[in-house]
Design a protein around this motif. Structure first.
Motif, PDB file in Angstrom:
ATOM      1  N   GLY A  55       0.720  -1.162  -0.195  1.00 27.10           N
ATOM      2  CA  GLY A  55       0.077   0.024  -0.121  1.00 27.10           C
ATOM      3  C   GLY A  55       0.930   1.346  -0.085  1.00 27.10           C
ATOM      4  N   ILE A  56       0.533   2.180  -0.793  1.00 24.12           N
ATOM      5  CA  ILE A  56       1.340   3.274  -1.144  1.00 24.12           C
ATOM      6  C   ILE A  56       0.726   4.582  -0.536  1.00 24.12           C
ATOM      7  CG2 ILE A  56       2.415   5.016  -2.587  1.00 24.12           C
ATOM      8  CD1 ILE A  56       2.498   2.255  -4.402  1.00 24.12           C
ATOM      9  N   GLY A  57       1.023   5.132   0.562  1.00 19.86           N
ATOM     10  CA  GLY A  57       0.584   6.309   1.100  1.00 19.86           C
ATOM     11  C   GLY A  57       1.311   7.689   1.498  1.00 19.86           C
ATOM     12  N   GLY A  58       0.513   8.760   1.060  1.00 25.01           N
ATOM     13  CA  GLY A  58       1.159  10.167   1.462  1.00 25.01           C
ATOM     14  C   GLY A  58       1.176  10.498   2.697  1.00 25.01           C
ATOM     15  N   ALA A  59       1.685   9.947   3.677  1.00 24.64           N
ATOM     16  CA  ALA A  59       1.903  10.260   5.069  1.00 24.64           C
ATOM     17  C   ALA A  59       2.725   9.676   5.650  1.00 24.64           C
ATOM     18  CB  ALA A  59       0.471   9.909   5.758  1.00 24.64           C
ATOM     19  N   GLY A  60       3.232  10.332   6.925  1.00 21.88           N
ATOM     20  CA  GLY A  60       4.308   9.576   7.572  1.00 21.88           C
ATOM     21  C   GLY A  60       3.880   8.311   8.621  1.00 21.88           C
ATOM     22  N   ALA A  61       4.784   7.415   8.707  1.00 23.59           N
ATOM     23  CA  ALA A  61       4.522   6.424   9.537  1.00 23.59           C
ATOM     24  C   ALA A  61       3.824   6.617  11.091  1.00 23.59           C
ATOM     25  CB  ALA A  61       5.988   5.559   9.742  1.00 23.59           C
ATOM     26  N   GLY A  62       4.217   7.909  11.531  1.00 19.03           N
ATOM     27  CA  GLY A  62       3.684   8.267  12.716  1.00 19.03           C
ATOM     28  C   GLY A  62       2.479   8.549  12.893  1.00 19.03           C
ATOM     29  N   THR A  63       1.980   9.049  11.691  1.00 23.96           N
ATOM     30  CA  THR A  63       0.449   9.432  11.522  1.00 23.96           C
ATOM     31  C   THR A  63      -0.439   8.220  11.536  1.00 23.96           C
ATOM     32  OG1 THR A  63       0.882  11.327  10.152  1.00 23.96           O
ATOM     33  CG2 THR A  63      -1.403  10.396   9.826  1.00 23.96           C
ATOM     34  N   TYR A  64       0.064   7.067  10.693  1.00 29.20           N
ATOM     35  CA  TYR A  64      -0.539   5.866  10.766  1.00 29.20           C
ATOM     36  C   TYR A  64      -0.698   5.122  12.326  1.00 29.20           C
ATOM     37  CZ  TYR A  64      -0.895   5.353   5.751  1.00 29.20           C
ATOM     38  OH  TYR A  64      -1.325   5.800   4.641  1.00 29.20           O
ATOM     39  N   ARG A  65       0.387   5.214  12.988  1.00 30.50           N
ATOM     40  CA  ARG A  65       0.531   4.736  14.141  1.00 30.50           C
ATOM     41  C   ARG A  65      -0.385   5.397  15.209  1.00 30.50           C
ATOM     42  NH1 ARG A  65       6.378   3.961  12.857  1.00 30.50           N
ATOM     43  NH2 ARG A  65       6.643   6.009  14.088  1.00 30.50           N
ATOM     44  N   LYS A  66      -0.314   6.770  15.248  1.00 34.06           N
ATOM     45  CA  LYS A  66      -0.973   7.823  16.251  1.00 34.06           C
ATOM     46  C   LYS A  66      -2.367   7.022  16.202  1.00 34.06           C
ATOM     47  CE  LYS A  66      -1.976  12.410  16.952  1.00 34.06           C
ATOM     48  NZ  LYS A  66      -1.831  13.787  16.826  1.00 34.06           N
ATOM     49  N   HIS A  67      -2.961   7.019  14.908  1.00 37.22           N
ATOM     50  CA  HIS A  67      -4.363   6.687  14.705  1.00 37.22           C
ATOM     51  C   HIS A  67      -4.747   5.460  14.833  1.00 37.22           C
ATOM     52  CE1 HIS A  67      -5.033  11.213  14.734  1.00 37.22           C
ATOM     53  NE2 HIS A  67      -4.284  11.126  13.816  1.00 37.22           N
ATOM     54  N   GLY A  68      -3.885   4.565  14.519  1.00 37.14           N
ATOM     55  CA  GLY A  68      -4.159   3.110  14.522  1.00 37.14           C
ATOM     56  C   GLY A  68      -4.511   2.518  13.086  1.00 37.14           C
ATOM     57  N   TYR A  69      -4.094   3.483  12.054  1.00 41.07           N
ATOM     58  CA  TYR A  69      -4.662   3.277  10.740  1.00 41.07           C
ATOM     59  C   TYR A  69      -3.904   1.985  10.350  1.00 41.07           C
ATOM     60  CZ  TYR A  69      -6.861   7.777  10.527  1.00 41.07           C
ATOM     61  OH  TYR A  69      -7.466   8.818  10.731  1.00 41.07           O
ATOM     62  N   ASP A  70      -2.710   1.601  10.566  1.00 44.33           N
ATOM     63  CA  ASP A  70      -1.629   0.456  10.165  1.00 44.33           C
ATOM     64  C   ASP A  70      -2.570  -0.835  10.779  1.00 44.33           C
ATOM     65  OD1 ASP A  70      -0.995   1.190  12.869  1.00 44.33           O
ATOM     66  OD2 ASP A  70       1.086   0.957  12.398  1.00 44.33           O
TER      67      ASP A  70
END
Length: 205
Positions: A128-143
């Motif tokens: 999956g290719i995303g235009g955001a940093g890893a911290g954003t995904y971890r912060k909100h639990g998206y990953d």
């Protein structure tokens, strides 16, 4: 060995297509074959329709376009999905492809309240290719949410083994460019586990 690379992006000049191309090049360099299913260019219809409903209940065979996609998967050893992250998930085009292709009777079978997993031979790789940093995904639990929805909710349900589940993230052009050699390396190592298994069997014999 052979891999089916499924790409879901309407722009052939996109980073998604560039990542898929580098992954394919890595496969070729490691002596493996591949084919590409460009869902947008091929005009695949993602809409689950009445014929799909009849197929789900096993009243009729699956529609011809669905059977063609299933045959593409069946003739390959691995399935690689390369897609942009839209609203913290895969694009509707790819989700519709899964809705229609991973059908009851082929990917799994429901009978007497039990589910038979029918894709246990299939290796799956998710990019999956995303235009955001890893911290954003971890912060909100998206990953974690994407892993639950896609890896577990779709492929584990069918018995397929998810060997790669990567979020290739970028926030600037430099980070985007750095994803290409990573995709190439992923392609080169896509069948490394299988090769190691064959070598171990040979030594045991």
């Amino acid at each position: 060995m052979n891999a089916l690379i499924v790409v879901a992006h309407p722009d052939p000049q996109s980073l998604t297509h560039a990542v898929a191309a580098q992954l394919a090049e890595g496969l070729s360099r490691s002596g493996h074959a591949h084919e590409v299913a460009d869902l947008a260019a091929e005009g695949f219809d993602p809409r689950f329709n009445q014929d799909d409903v009849a197929g789900f209940y096993l009243r009729e065979p699956a529609p011809a376009d669905v059977r063609a996609e299933q045959a593409r998967i069946d003739r390959n050893d691995a399935l690689v999905l390369v897609f942009p992250v839209y609203w913290w998930s895969m694009p509707g085009l790819l989700k519709g492809w899964i809705d229609r292709v991973f059908a009851n009777g082929w990917a799994y079978e429901e009978k007497d309240g039990r589910v038979a997993k029918k894709l246990q031979r299939l290796r799956v790789h998710l990019l999956g290719i995303g235009g955001a940093g890893a911290g954003t995904y971890r912060k909100h639990g998206y990953d974690v949410a994407m892993n639950t929805q896609i890896d577990h909710g779709i492929f584990d349900y069918c018995g397929a083994r998810v060997l790669t589940s990567e979020l290739l993230l970028h926030t600037n052009p430099g980070e985007a460019a750095a994803l290409l050699p990573k995709a190439f390396a992923l392609g080169r190592g896509l069948f490394a586990e299988a090769a190691q298994g064959e070598a171990a069997q040979g030594e045991a014999a």
